[in-house]
Design a protein around this motif. Structure first.
Motif, short mmCIF file in Angstrom:
data_model
loop_
_atom_site.label_atom_id
_atom_site.label_comp_id
_atom_site.label_asym_id
_atom_site.label_seq_id
_atom_site.Cartn_x
_atom_site.Cartn_y
_atom_site.Cartn_z
N ARG A 108 -9.68 -9.24 -2.11
CA ARG A 108 -8.50 -9.03 -2.95
C ARG A 108 -8.08 -7.56 -3.01
NH1 ARG A 108 -6.03 -7.91 -7.58
NH2 ARG A 108 -4.50 -9.41 -8.39
N GLN A 109 -7.70 -7.01 -1.86
CA GLN A 109 -7.16 -5.65 -1.84
C GLN A 109 -5.67 -5.73 -2.15
OE1 GLN A 109 -9.44 -4.36 2.01
NE2 GLN A 109 -8.92 -2.47 0.92
N VAL A 110 -5.39 -6.00 -3.41
CA VAL A 110 -4.03 -6.24 -3.89
C VAL A 110 -3.82 -5.47 -5.18
CG1 VAL A 110 -2.42 -7.98 -4.77
CG2 VAL A 110 -3.92 -8.54 -2.85
N ALA A 111 -2.62 -4.94 -5.38
CA ALA A 111 -2.24 -4.36 -6.66
C ALA A 111 -1.13 -5.24 -7.23
CB ALA A 111 -1.75 -2.93 -6.49
N GLY A 112 -1.51 -6.15 -8.12
CA GLY A 112 -0.52 -7.06 -8.69
C GLY A 112 -1.18 -8.02 -9.65
N GLY A 113 -0.41 -8.46 -10.64
CA GLY A 113 -0.91 -9.45 -11.57
C GLY A 113 -1.94 -8.93 -12.54
N SER A 114 -2.09 -7.62 -12.64
CA SER A 114 -3.11 -7.02 -13.52
C SER A 114 -4.47 -7.66 -13.28
CB SER A 114 -2.71 -7.19 -15.00
OG SER A 114 -1.52 -6.50 -15.27
N SER A 383 -4.14 -2.21 12.11
CA SER A 383 -4.85 -1.43 11.09
C SER A 383 -3.87 -1.01 10.01
CB SER A 383 -5.51 -0.19 11.71
OG SER A 383 -4.52 0.74 12.14
N VAL A 384 -4.35 -0.98 8.76
CA VAL A 384 -3.49 -0.59 7.64
C VAL A 384 -4.19 0.49 6.82
CG1 VAL A 384 -2.19 -1.34 5.63
CG2 VAL A 384 -2.59 -2.95 7.52
N GLN A 385 -3.58 1.64 6.75
CA GLN A 385 -4.08 2.74 5.94
C GLN A 385 -3.20 2.87 4.71
OE1 GLN A 385 -5.10 6.45 8.00
NE2 GLN A 385 -4.21 7.62 6.31
N LEU A 386 -3.81 2.97 3.53
CA LEU A 386 -3.06 2.97 2.28
C LEU A 386 -2.81 4.39 1.78
CD1 LEU A 386 -5.04 0.16 0.42
CD2 LEU A 386 -3.07 -0.08 1.92
N THR A 387 -1.58 4.62 1.34
CA THR A 387 -1.26 5.85 0.63
C THR A 387 -1.04 5.50 -0.84
OG1 THR A 387 1.13 5.61 0.93
CG2 THR A 387 -0.09 6.79 2.65
N ARG A 388 -1.04 6.49 -1.68
CA ARG A 388 -0.69 6.27 -3.08
C ARG A 388 0.78 5.89 -3.16
NH1 ARG A 388 -3.11 8.10 -8.06
NH2 ARG A 388 -1.57 8.00 -9.75
N MET A 389 1.13 5.07 -4.15
CA MET A 389 2.51 4.64 -4.31
C MET A 389 3.18 5.35 -5.48
SD MET A 389 2.11 0.53 -3.70
CE MET A 389 0.32 0.46 -3.91
N GLY A 390 4.40 5.76 -5.28
CA GLY A 390 5.19 6.35 -6.35
C GLY A 390 5.92 5.26 -7.11
N GLY A 391 5.17 4.28 -7.61
CA GLY A 391 5.75 3.14 -8.31
C GLY A 391 5.90 1.95 -7.39
N GLY A 392 5.92 0.79 -7.98
CA GLY A 392 6.09 -0.44 -7.22
C GLY A 392 6.64 -1.53 -8.11
N PHE A 393 5.94 -1.78 -9.24
CA PHE A 393 6.38 -2.74 -10.25
C PHE A 393 6.62 -4.13 -9.68
CE2 PHE A 393 8.21 1.52 -11.16
CZ PHE A 393 7.28 1.90 -12.11
N GLY A 394 5.97 -4.45 -8.57
CA GLY A 394 6.14 -5.74 -7.92
C GLY A 394 6.98 -5.68 -6.66
N ARG A 395 7.81 -4.65 -6.51
CA ARG A 395 8.66 -4.56 -5.31
C ARG A 395 7.82 -4.44 -4.04
NH1 ARG A 395 10.67 -5.21 -1.38
NH2 ARG A 395 12.64 -4.46 -0.50
N THR A 491 15.25 -12.13 -4.87
CA THR A 491 14.52 -11.79 -6.09
C THR A 491 13.03 -11.79 -5.80
OG1 THR A 491 14.42 -14.09 -6.79
CG2 THR A 491 16.31 -12.80 -7.56
N GLY A 492 12.27 -11.26 -6.74
CA GLY A 492 10.82 -11.23 -6.57
C GLY A 492 10.15 -10.81 -7.85
N PRO A 493 8.82 -10.73 -7.85
CA PRO A 493 8.09 -10.34 -9.06
C PRO A 493 8.50 -8.96 -9.54
CG PRO A 493 6.60 -11.22 -7.38
CD PRO A 493 7.92 -11.02 -6.71
N TRP A 494 8.75 -8.86 -10.81
CA TRP A 494 9.08 -7.60 -11.49
C TRP A 494 8.08 -7.45 -12.62
CZ3 TRP A 494 10.48 -5.45 -16.13
CH2 TRP A 494 11.24 -4.28 -16.12
#
Length: 717
Positions: A108-114, A383-395, A491-494
């Protein structure tokens, strides 16, 4: 000024001599308790690997991998705190590294759903405890003493009987050679030292000093930049004249795919200027919807048949037929843009042997899988390398902008970074669905709610209700159904999907019902909860005691119903409580009248999210949720005309301003329940607390968002 150095890990600065004489003593805003953090690049400091999460170098440096995407929720600090707590590490010797996508090592390498902390809580604790146990075994073996006599603290193993002590660095290589224990003992929560304390974000030094961390910061020598012109909703590409754009300085190519036109060049400015020079003709491909159409659609959905029943308890028809009083109301919420500070962007390099992806995504595995599907290759080639996000809120749960980068890279056969402008982000994004709710409540002669009906009518939300949330289970006769309109508008999760607008509507309506029943709003809710506890109707899928706990804490901290202003009159307070993402939050908003207008002055928040990992991060999560919630309830609105968004940038799309942010007083229920999420649960109740407080101050109900645009609000003077 001479160089300023840190004197210790608390971040105080040494005295420095000013050029003109005198001395200065200051505090470092960039000093974190941990050593720092990096973006994944392999092992930072050579050491012994104990498991997927941590390694320890001979120098005693503990490197902890944080596998989940960091979107501002503080997970890159919270995950290592949990590991370091069970490890008994010296936090000043901890290095945090953002892990890349690795589905073999991590889940679960996911940021969502708290859901990051609830999912990984036990896994992270075991990772730290396992390494600690191996270090103890290594020390016991070296000293020829029973491991049960050894203790750990602050990066050392000690044996008091022989007065011996060894650092983790000294023991690391020996410990890593031992068999990994299958059963480890976790700490008692009362013994926590790091968890529950205040620890600054490990990325603070880089954020404050402008070091590269975010997707927009990423640069690779030789890469190209791309911007894309996308059609409005309901349109498709008819013709393109790109000759002028292609002739401009720095432009490498102009390519088309999936009705999109991509301009590729050597710098963002050159690409943007060329994009503006494109001559494009669009044609209608689908229904061109406007906000006026949506209002008509809502009425048809609410009045018509065909709704899907989500929950039905008891005999609703009879309850309303026999009611002493019936309360009815409709509440509406608009489309909203996610509008993160950092617009969508991603780097992709499609090569013959595979694909490299780098950028900000909440769902790196989805990005990888969508890329593999598009190119007809196996996921292990990506391959996927992750950077920090400047906000997402579901987008950034979606991968559309990642796939765009892959498509452009393949078409031009080069490494490419796709960047969206703010206008691209606001007009071509994935929005919070628009919804209208119709409520009805039946009261008996004693003011008890004996019937409850809710219909949710939405545009692209699917089920716009949460049929098992309070007051379900507390009302004998209940009907909740929903109906949805499919639209070409994406539309999508907000943040806090569905509940972000449902909570405002439900909690405002419950206040209306309480008023009709002649009861205090808080007492009315507590009576319903008591009813659910003593004589439930149907399934109860929320914890009644935890909900009552946050209600009572919010009442206590806010002085509910007892506070008086400087003029001696009662303070106008509004109440709201909600359960979402496994956590419970109650809020009280306080409104004062200034020059005839209601002004939100303060918000009290009581949250039960189980064990609090980091007081600093948790406090800010609650405050951020509240500011986000009240800001969008007051001002956020996105409208359409013939499929075209009318708000294209922040000069037209209103956000809350600094001088409009109220004081926020945050409190947590203290318990030993496993963490249950905090990145979203404090947002849903915010709108209701504000609306109910405004009603208390003015006598006017706000049933539509944004509040600032409603006639009821404009008429207040």
């Amino acid at each position: 000024m001479k160089n300023i150095e840190h004197t210790n890990r608390r971040g105080f600065l040494k005295l420095a001599t000013l050029a003109g004489g005198g001395l200065v003593l200051g505090f470092s805003w960039v000093k974190a308790e941990a050593i720092g953090s990096t973006v994944a690049s392999g092992a930072i400091i050579a050491g012994a690997d104990f498991n997927s999460y941590l390694s320890i170098s001979p120098e005693g440096i503990v490197t902890i991998l944080s596998p989940n995407p960091e979107v501002g929720q503080g997970i890159k600090t919270a995950f290592p705190i949990i590991v370091a707590e069970e490890l008994d590490a010296d936090w000043s010797k901890v290095v945090v590294e953002q892990a890349p996508l690795d589905t073999k090592k991590f889940e679960r390498q996911v940021a969502g759903g708290s859901g990051s902390i609830p999912h990984s809580w036990e896994r992270l604790r075991k990772a730290g405890a396992t390494a600690r146990m191996m270090l103890v075994e290594a020390a016991a073996k070296r000293w020829n003493v029973p491991s049960s006599e050894c203790t750990t603290e602050n990066g050392f193993v000690a044996h008091s009987g022989s007065n011996r002590k060894a650092s983790y660095g000294e023991l690391a290589n020996e410990a890593a050679q031992l068999a990994v224990p299958t059963n480890v003992k976790l700490k008692a929560i009362k013994d926590f030292k790091l968890i529950g304390s205040t620890i600054r974000n490990v990325d603070n030094p880089k954020i404050i000093t402008g070091k590269p961390l975010f997707g927009l910061d990423f640069y690779r020598e030789g890469m190209l930049f791309a911007m894309i012109q996308r059609p409005a909703f309901g349109y498709k590409l008819k013709s393109l004249n790109a000759e002028a754009a292609k002739a401009m300085s720095g432009i490498v190519n102009v390519v088309t795919f999936d009705n999109n036109v991509a301009v590729v060049g050597k710098s963002t400015w050159q690409v943007k200027k060329a994009k503006d020079a494109l001559k494009i003709e669009w044609e209608k491909a689908d229904a061109l919807e406007s906000t006026a159409d949506h209002n008509r659609i809502f009425k048809e959905l609410l009045d018509g048949s065909g709704a899907t029943v989500r929950r039905k308890d008891g005999d609703v028809e009879t309850a309303f037929k026999n009611a002493a009083k019936v309360v009815k109301a409709e509440y509406q919420c608009p489309f909203l843009s996610h509008a993160p500070m950092e617009p969508m962007n991603f780097f992709a390099h499609v090569r013959p042997d595979g694909v490299e992806l780098v950028g900000p995504t909440q769902t790196p595995e989805l990005a990888r899988n969508e890329t593999a599907k598009l190119l007809g290759i196996t996921p292990d080639k990506v391959s996927v390398q992750l950077t920090r996000m400047g906000g997402g809120f579901g987008r950034r749960l979606k991968a559309d902008y990642v796939v765009e980068a892959v498509q452009v890279s393949k078409l031009v056969n080069a490494p490419v970074k796709v960047i969206w402008t703010r206008e691209d982000d606001m007009t071509g994004g994935s929005y919070r669905p628009a919804v209208r709710y119709r409520f009805e409540a039946a009261l008996d002669a004693q003011g008890n709610m004996i019937g409850y009906k809710l219909r949710g009518a939405s545009i692209n939300a699917g089920n716009s209700t949460r049929e098992d949330n309070f007051p379900a289970g507390a009302v004998d006769n209940l009907l909740i159904d929903s109906v949805d309109h499919k639209s070409p508008i994406t539309t999508g999760p907000w943040r806090a999907p569905i509940t972000n607008f449902l909570a405002f509507a439900e909690q405002s309506f419950i206040d209306e019902v309480a008023q009709a029943a002649g009861k205090d709003p808080v007492r009315f809710r507590l009576e319903l909860l008591d009813k659910a506890k003593q004589k439930p109707t149907g399934a109860i899928k929320y914890d009644i005691d935890r909900m009552k706990g946050v209600i009572n804490l919010a009442v206590e901290k806010s002085g509910w119903g007892k506070k008086k202003g400087a003029d001696g009159k009662p303070v106008a307070q509004g109440f709201s409580v909600y359960f979402s993402h496994r956590s419970y939050v109650a809020q009280v908003g306080e409104v004062v009248m200034q020059k005839g207008k209601p002004v939100l002055q303060k918000v009290y928040s009581a949250a039960d999210c189980g064990v609090v990992i980091n007081q600093s991060g948790s406090q800010q999560q609650v405050r951020g949720c509240i500011v986000d919630g009240i800001g969008h309830a007051m001002y956020g609105n996105l409208t359409f005309k013939d499929g075209v968004p009318q708000q294209k940038n922040f000069n037209e799309y209103r956000l809350i301003r600094l001088n409009e942010i109220p004081e926020v007083d945050v409190h947590f229920v203290q318990n030993e329940i496993d963490p249950t999420g905090l990145g979203e649960p404090s947002l849903p109740p915010a709108g209701g607390a504000v609306a109910n407080a405004i009603f208390k101050a003015t006598g006017k109900r706000l049933r539509s968002q944004p509040f600032a645009e409603q006639e009821e609000f404009k008429g207040i003077s």
